[in-house]
Enzyme design. Structure first.
Site, PDB file in Angstrom:
ATOM      1  N   LEU B  15       0.775  -1.286   0.024  1.00  0.00           N
ATOM      2  CA  LEU B  15      -0.068  -0.122   0.029  1.00  0.00           C
ATOM      3  C   LEU B  15       0.879   1.396   0.125  1.00  0.00           C
ATOM      4  O   LEU B  15       0.358   2.341  -0.590  1.00  0.00           O
ATOM      5  CB  LEU B  15      -0.850   0.067   1.312  1.00  0.00           C
ATOM      6  CG  LEU B  15      -2.130   0.897   1.248  1.00  0.00           C
ATOM      7  CD1 LEU B  15      -2.965   0.705   0.114  1.00  0.00           C
ATOM      8  CD2 LEU B  15      -2.749   1.153   2.614  1.00  0.00           C
ATOM      9  N   SER B  16       2.137   1.128   0.500  1.00  0.00           N
ATOM     10  CA  SER B  16       2.998   2.154   0.377  1.00  0.00           C
ATOM     11  C   SER B  16       3.741   2.510  -0.608  1.00  0.00           C
ATOM     12  O   SER B  16       4.737   1.682  -1.016  1.00  0.00           O
ATOM     13  CB  SER B  16       3.933   2.091   1.972  1.00  0.00           C
ATOM     14  OG  SER B  16       5.126   2.682   1.915  1.00  0.00           O
ATOM     15  N   PRO B  17       3.670   3.665  -1.335  1.00  0.00           N
ATOM     16  CA  PRO B  17       4.670   3.710  -2.494  1.00  0.00           C
ATOM     17  C   PRO B  17       6.044   4.052  -2.240  1.00  0.00           C
ATOM     18  O   PRO B  17       6.994   3.458  -2.866  1.00  0.00           O
ATOM     19  CB  PRO B  17       3.959   5.029  -3.232  1.00  0.00           C
ATOM     20  CG  PRO B  17       3.172   5.572  -1.951  1.00  0.00           C
ATOM     21  CD  PRO B  17       2.816   4.544  -1.198  1.00  0.00           C
ATOM     22  N   SER B  19       7.343   2.315   0.196  1.00  0.00           N
ATOM     23  CA  SER B  19       8.076   0.881   0.457  1.00  0.00           C
ATOM     24  C   SER B  19       8.405   0.506  -0.821  1.00  0.00           C
ATOM     25  O   SER B  19       9.366  -0.385  -0.976  1.00  0.00           O
ATOM     26  CB  SER B  19       6.896   0.180   0.825  1.00  0.00           C
ATOM     27  OG  SER B  19       6.499   0.468   2.334  1.00  0.00           O
TER      28      SER B  19
END
Lengths: 226, 213
Positions: B15-17, B19
Site C-alpha cells: 500500500l505504501s509507494p 515502500s
C-alpha cells in the site's frame, strides 16, 4: 552565454534540526552549484497551525526515532548536532519566536549577516543545548556571528516592532502558499515554475532536477575547511 | 577472510509507494553490497495504530506534496510510479490486508517468489491503478510473477488461515518492537546491534553506515 543562476529559497526555523542540516548542505553547495540561495527565516509553529500538521515529536516513536536519526546524520553530514537534554520542552514549550523575529530583522537590515547569525543560533540550541529565547541569548549569538554590541542591540529592539513581526508572518505565509506543512522547505525556481521540496533528505534528487552533480554531504570544495 | 554479509530486514506494505521505492533500491543493491536482504511483509495500518501515527495523506498539504514528490522520485529512481486516480480511496478505504496476507503466505511457502510477487502487486496498485483487494486481482499478480494457477490458488486459500494471519501480525509486531511508526522500515544488523532506518531516502547514509563496519 552562461546560464543564469537558479533562485532557490530555503524556508527554515532554527527550532528545526533538519532545517539546520538542509541549511548547511545548501550553504556548502551555493558556490558549487549554479544557484542563488535565498534564506527565508520562517516560523515553524505558524506553518504547522496553518497546514493542520503536528510536530513529529508528538508521536512518541517518531520522537525517539528522530533522536537516533540525528545522531547518524550528525556524523554523515558532519554537522555538530547534540540533542538537548530536555528535548520536548525545548521544542514544544520554549520555541523560537524571538529568535526568528531577530533573524527576520537581520534579513531586513543586514542580510549579509543572516547566514552567520542563523548558524550561531543553531549552535546554541542544537549543539550546545543553550537557550535561544532570552534577549541575552540572542545578543550572544549575534555577537559571536560578528555583529557589534550596538548593531545586535538595535536589531533586537527592531525585532519587536510590527514591521518585523509582520515580515515574519509574511514569509511564513509565503511558505504556506507554496504548500509547506513543515520545515525545511526548499523552493527551486526553474523555468519560471516553482518546484517545492520538503526536508533535508532530497539533496541528491535536487541535484538531479538542477542538472548538477551531487558530491555527497561534504563536497570536496569544502572538505579542506573542516 | 571475507566479512559476513550484514542482515538487512525490510518491513514493507504494498500500500505504501515509498515502500516500493525502498524495495527497488535495496533489490538493486543486494548483489552489490555485502548484505543479506530479508523481505518482511507487514501491515501498515497495524503499525500506524500501534504507534499512534496517522497516514500522512490525512494532512491535505502532505497528500498534495506526496503526489508531486512521487512524480520526481519516479524519474530519479526510475520506478514506474503512477498516482491512482482515486488516491485517497485506494489508500484509506480499499487498503492492502488481503494482499499482505497473500505475501505472508508466499514468504512462508515459496520465499524465493516473494520479491517477484511483491513487485507485481505494486505494479498493479502503484503503476497501473488496478485493484489488489479482490481474489482475482491477487491471483493475476501471482501468475504474472511466475507462480502457476494451482500454486497461486493454494497460497490464496492459505492466506485466510489463522497461521498466516498470525504470521502477518507477528511480523508487524516485530516492526513495532523495532520502533516503527510507518513503512518502509529498514533494520540493519551490525555488530549485533540493530540500526533502524525509516523511509526510502536514507540510502546514501545507509551505505555510509555499512561502510564503517
Amino acid at each position: 552565454m552562461a546560464n543564469l543562476p537558479r533562485k532557490l529559497e530555503l524556508f527554515y526555523d532554527v527550532l528545526s534540526p533538519y532545517s539546520w542540516l538542509g541549511f548547511e548542505l545548501l550553504c556548502r553547495y551555493q558556490n558549487i552549484w549554479n544557484i542563488n540561495l535565498q534564506l527565508r527565516p520562517s516560523f515553524i509553529a505558524g506553518i504547522m497551525k496553518d497546514s493542520g500538521n503536528k510536530p513529529p515529536a508528538l508521536v512518541p516513536r517518531k520522537g525517539k526515532y528522530m533522536m537516533m536519526d540525528l545522531q547518524h546524520l550528525k556524523n554523515f553530514y558532519q554537522v555538530p548536532i547534540r540533542i538537548p537534554k530536555d528535548f520536548l520542552t525545548v521544542i514544544l514549550e520554549k520555541g523560537s519566536l524571538n529568535a526568528m523575529r531577530f533573524l527576520t530583522a537581520v534579513n531586513m537590515e543586514k542580510p549579509e549577516m543572516l547566514e552567520n547569525v542563523s548558524r550561531e543560533l543553531w549552535m546554541r540550541i542544537w549543539s550546545r543545548d543553550e537557550d535561544i529565547t532570552e534577549p541575552q541569548s540572542i545578543l550572544a549569538a549575534a555577537e559571536k556571528a560578528g555583529l557589534s554590541k550596538e548593531q545586535a542591540k538595535s536589531l533586537l529592539e527592531n525585532s519587536s516592532t510590527d514591521k518585523v513581526k509582520n515580515k515574519l508572518k509574511e514569509t511564513t505565509s509565503a511558505a504556506c502558499n507554496y504548500g509547506a506543512f513543515g520545515l525545511p522547505t526548499i523552493v527551486v525556481h526553474m523555468d519560471n515554475k516553482p518546484c517545492v521540496i520538503f526536508g533535508s533528505d532530497r539533496m541528491e534528487m535536487l541535484a538531479y532536477l538542477l542538472g548538477e552533480q551531487w558530491q555527497g554531504p561534504v563536497p570536496s570544495a569544502v572538505k579542506g575547511k573542516l
